[in-house]
Design an enzyme around this catalytic site. Structure first.
Site, PDB file in Angstrom:
ATOM      1  N   HIS A 101     -20.642  74.389 -11.743  1.00 21.25           N
ATOM      2  CA  HIS A 101     -19.461  74.913 -12.226  1.00 21.25           C
ATOM      3  C   HIS A 101     -18.450  75.337 -11.113  1.00 21.25           C
ATOM      4  O   HIS A 101     -17.512  75.117 -10.725  1.00 21.25           O
ATOM      5  CB  HIS A 101     -19.121  75.929 -13.401  1.00 21.25           C
ATOM      6  CG  HIS A 101     -19.892  74.997 -14.569  1.00 21.25           C
ATOM      7  ND1 HIS A 101     -19.148  74.960 -15.899  1.00 21.25           N
ATOM      8  CD2 HIS A 101     -21.268  74.720 -15.082  1.00 21.25           C
ATOM      9  CE1 HIS A 101     -19.998  74.541 -16.607  1.00 21.25           C
ATOM     10  NE2 HIS A 101     -21.227  74.296 -16.097  1.00 21.25           N
ATOM     11  N   ASP A 161     -12.576  76.867 -17.145  1.00 26.29           N
ATOM     12  CA  ASP A 161     -13.504  76.033 -17.501  1.00 26.29           C
ATOM     13  C   ASP A 161     -13.766  75.745 -18.840  1.00 26.29           C
ATOM     14  O   ASP A 161     -13.628  76.830 -19.686  1.00 26.29           O
ATOM     15  CB  ASP A 161     -14.646  76.747 -16.881  1.00 26.29           C
ATOM     16  CG  ASP A 161     -16.075  75.988 -16.925  1.00 26.29           C
ATOM     17  OD1 ASP A 161     -16.125  75.082 -17.747  1.00 26.29           O
ATOM     18  OD2 ASP A 161     -16.795  76.501 -16.024  1.00 26.29           O
TER      19      ASP A 161
END
Ligand code: UDP
Length: 483
Positions: free
Chosen positions: A21, A122
Site C-alpha cells: 500500500h 486507502d
C-alpha cells in the site's frame, strides 16, 4: 479589488501501513508532485521509521519542496510485530479504536492546513471516515490497491450469499463454479474466492462482514482510483462503475511513473533493507534461465511448506532466486535442519536474499518466470516485465488474482491450495521450458498493452490527466469560495 489568490492544489494521501500500500501510494504521491500538486503523505509512525531507514524517500521527495510527511499512531506498542497475516483482528481493532479518532481530530483541527483540495484515502482505511462526515469538508477519493477482479468479486459477495451460492459446503464443494458474478461467468470456483469467504455462516462472520462493508463503503466516496488498466480489466471496471461512476483506472502506476519521469531513476519505497547482490548474481546467469521466487511482504509459511518449495525448486533443475524475508517462516527460531542435497543444489543453482529491488529483478533478462503469491503489485510488476507466473496465493485478493492470471489472461499456472515438491518442480518446468512459448507469447502481448496504456494516448495516461484536472478544479472552486 484584490486579485484572487491562485495556489496549487493540496492533496492528503493516507495509505494502510503495509509495504504494497505504501509503495504504490508513494508512487501516486510522486506522480501528483510531478504535476505540481502539493502532497501531504500521512503514514503511521512505525512505517515512517522503516521507510526512512531502508529507502531514499526523504532524498527523493526533497525535490518537491511542498511535499511533506506527517505521522499518526497505529496504537500498537513499538515492539509489536505488526504482521497482517497473523495479527489482523488485533491490528484492525487498534486502527478503529486509536487511529480513527486521532485522524478525525486531525481533520477537525485542520492539522494538515485548511487548504486541502481533496483526500485520497486507502480503500483499506475506508472505515475511518463516512461520506457524510461534515467535518471532512473536502471530497474523499478512495484508492483501491487491489485489482478490479478481486474488488468486484468482494463487492459481489452479498449477492452470492443472497442467491445461496455461499456458504461453501466443505472441501468437496471447492470446485463448484460460481454463477452470476457478472463478467466472471464460468470462471470463479469456490476455491478462487478470498480465504475470508470460507466460513460456514457468512452472514454472521465478523471479519467477512467487516471487509465486505468496507468495500461497499469505498464505492460511496466521491471517486475511486484503481491501479489497473482498461485493456486488462475493462469489462470488470464497467461493472464497478455501475456502483461508482467516477472511477480513474491509472495503472500500472509504477510504469506510469517511469513514463512521467524524464530521467532513468528507481523509485524504491522499501520497508526492508534491499540486498542488491542478487542483481550481480543475475548478471552471471543465462538469459531466461532463472525462476524468481517471492511471496511479497505479508505471506508467512510453515517449515513444511518451506521445505516443499525448496525441494521442488532444487529438483526442478532450474536456477532460482528466492526472497526469504526474515519473518517468512512461522516459528522457525533459526532451527531448521537443511538436508545436504538442498545445500548442494542451492550452491549450484540458487541464490537467496532477504529483500530484492523487485521491479528491477523482474525486468532482468536472466529472469524467465516468477513464482509469486499473486499480490496485486507483484502481478502488475510481472505483467509489465512480460514474465509468466506460477501462482501460490496466500490470502486477501490473491486467490482471485491467481485465477485471472491462469484462466483469464493465460499468463501462467495456478498452484492454489497445493504445496508439494512434485507440483512445484513440475510447474517450474512447465513455465520455464515445456509451455514457455505459449506463456511468453501472452505475457509479451499483455506487457505491450500495459506499456501502451501509460504512454501519451493510452487510457491510464489520459485518466491520470483527468484526475489531475479534476483535482485542480476542486482547488479552483475552493479558492473561488474563499475569495
Ligand atoms: N517487493 C520488493 N522486494 C521483494 C519482495 C517484494 O520490492 O523482495 C515489493 C514488490 O515489488 C511489491 C511489494 O513489495 O511492490 C509487494 O506487494 P504485493 O501487492 O505484491 O504483495 P503484499 O506484500 O501486499 O502481499
Amino acid at each position: 479589488m484584490e486579485e484572487p489568490q491562485i495556489t496549487s492544489p493540496h492533496v492528503l494521501l493516507f495509505p494502510a501501513p503495509a509495504q504494497g500500500h505504501i509503495n504504490v501510494m508513494l508512487k501516486l504521491a510522486e506522480l501528483l508532485s510531478l504535476s505540481s500538486v502539493r502532497v501531504t503523505f500521512l503514514t503511521t509512525e512505525h512505517s515512517y521509521r522503516q521507510l526512512t531507514l531502508h529507502s531514499d524517500v526523504l532524498h527523493r521527495f526533497s525535490l518537491f519542496p511542498s511535499f511533506q510527511f506527517r505521522t499518526i499512531s497505529d496504537g500498537l506498542p513499538v515492539s509489536h510485530p505488526r504482521t497482517f497475516s497473523c495479527h489482523l483482528p488485533e491490528m484492525l481493532h487498534s486502527f478503529v479504536s486509536v487511529t480513527k479518532p486521532l485522524f478525525r481530530d486531525m481533520l477537525v483541527s485542520h492539522h494538515f492546513s485548511s487548504d486541502l483540495s481533496c483526500l485520497i484515502l486507502d480503500g483499506f482505511f475506508s472505515y475511518l471516515l463516512d461520506i457524510d462526515d461534515d467535518f471532512v469538508k473536502v471530497p474523499i477519493f478512495c484508492f483501491r490497491t487491489f485489482g478490479a477482479c478481486s474488488t468486484w468479486t468482494i463487492l459481489s459477495i452479498p449477492n452470492l450469499i443472497k442467491q445461496g451460492q455461499l456458504p461453501i459446503k466443505g472441501e468437496e464443494d471447492m470446485d463448484r463454479i460460481l454463477d452470476n458474478v457478472p463478467g466472471m461467468e464460468n470462471l470463479l470456483r469456490c476455491r478462487d474466492l478470498p480465504g475470508f469467504c470460507r466460513p460456514t455462516d457468512p452472514n454472521n462472520d465478523p471479519i467477512l462482514q467487516f471487509i465486505v462493508s468496507a468495500f461497499i463503503r469505498s464505492t460511496k466516496f466521491n471517486a475511486l482510483i484503481m491501479n489497473t488498466f482498461e485493456d486488462l480489466e475493462g469489462p470488470i471496471l464497467s461493472n464497478i462503475r455501475t456502483l461508482c461512476p467516477n472511477l480513474y483506472s491509472i495503472g500500472p502506476l509504477h510504469a506510469l511513473l517511469k513514463t512521467k519521469l524524464s530521467h532513468e531513476t528507481e523509485s524504491l519505497n522499501n520497508l526492508w533493507e534491499v540486498d542488491r547482490s542478487c542483481l550481480t548474481w543475475l548478471d552471471n546467469q543465462p538469459a531466461g534461465s532463472v525462476i524468481y521466487v517471492s511471496f511479497g511482504s505479508i505471506t508467512v509459511m510453515g517449515n513444511r511448506e518451506l521445505m516443499e518449495f525448496w525441494h521442488g525448486l532444487v529438483n526442478s533443475g532450474r536456477n532460482f532466486l528466492w526472497v526469504i524475508r526474515p519473518d517468512l517462516v512461522k516459528g522457525k527460531n533459526g532451527e531448521i535442519e537443511i538436508p545436504a542435497e538442498l545445500e548442494e543444489g542451492t550452491k549450484q543453482r540458487g541464490y537467496m536474499v532477504g529483500w530484492t529491488p523487485q521491479e528491477k529483478v523482474l525486468c532482468h533478462e536472466a529472469v524467465g518466470g516468477f513464482l509469486t503469491h499473486s499480490g496485486w503489485n507483484s502481478t502488475l510488476e510481472s505483467i509489465v516485465a512480460g514474465k509468466p507466473m506460477i501462482c501460490w496465493p496466500f490470502g486477501f485478493d490473491q486467490q482471485v488474482n491467481s485465477r485471472f492470471v491462469s484462466n483469464m489472461w493465460n499468463l501462467g499456472l495456478d498452484m492454489k491450495d497445493l504445496c508439494d515438491r512434485e507440483t512445484v518442480a513440475k510447474m517450474v518446468n512447465d513455465v520455464m521450458v515445456n509451455r514457455k512459448e505459449e506463456f511468453v507469447r501472452s505475457a509479451t502481448e499483455i506487457a505491450n498493452l500495459a506499456r501502451r496504456s501509460v504512454k501519451p494516448g493510452g487510457s491510464s495516461y489520459a485518466n491520470f490527466d483527468r484526475l489531475i484536472e479534476d483535482i485542480r478544479n476542486l482547488s479552483r472552486k475552493k479558492t473561488a469560495v474563499n475569495n
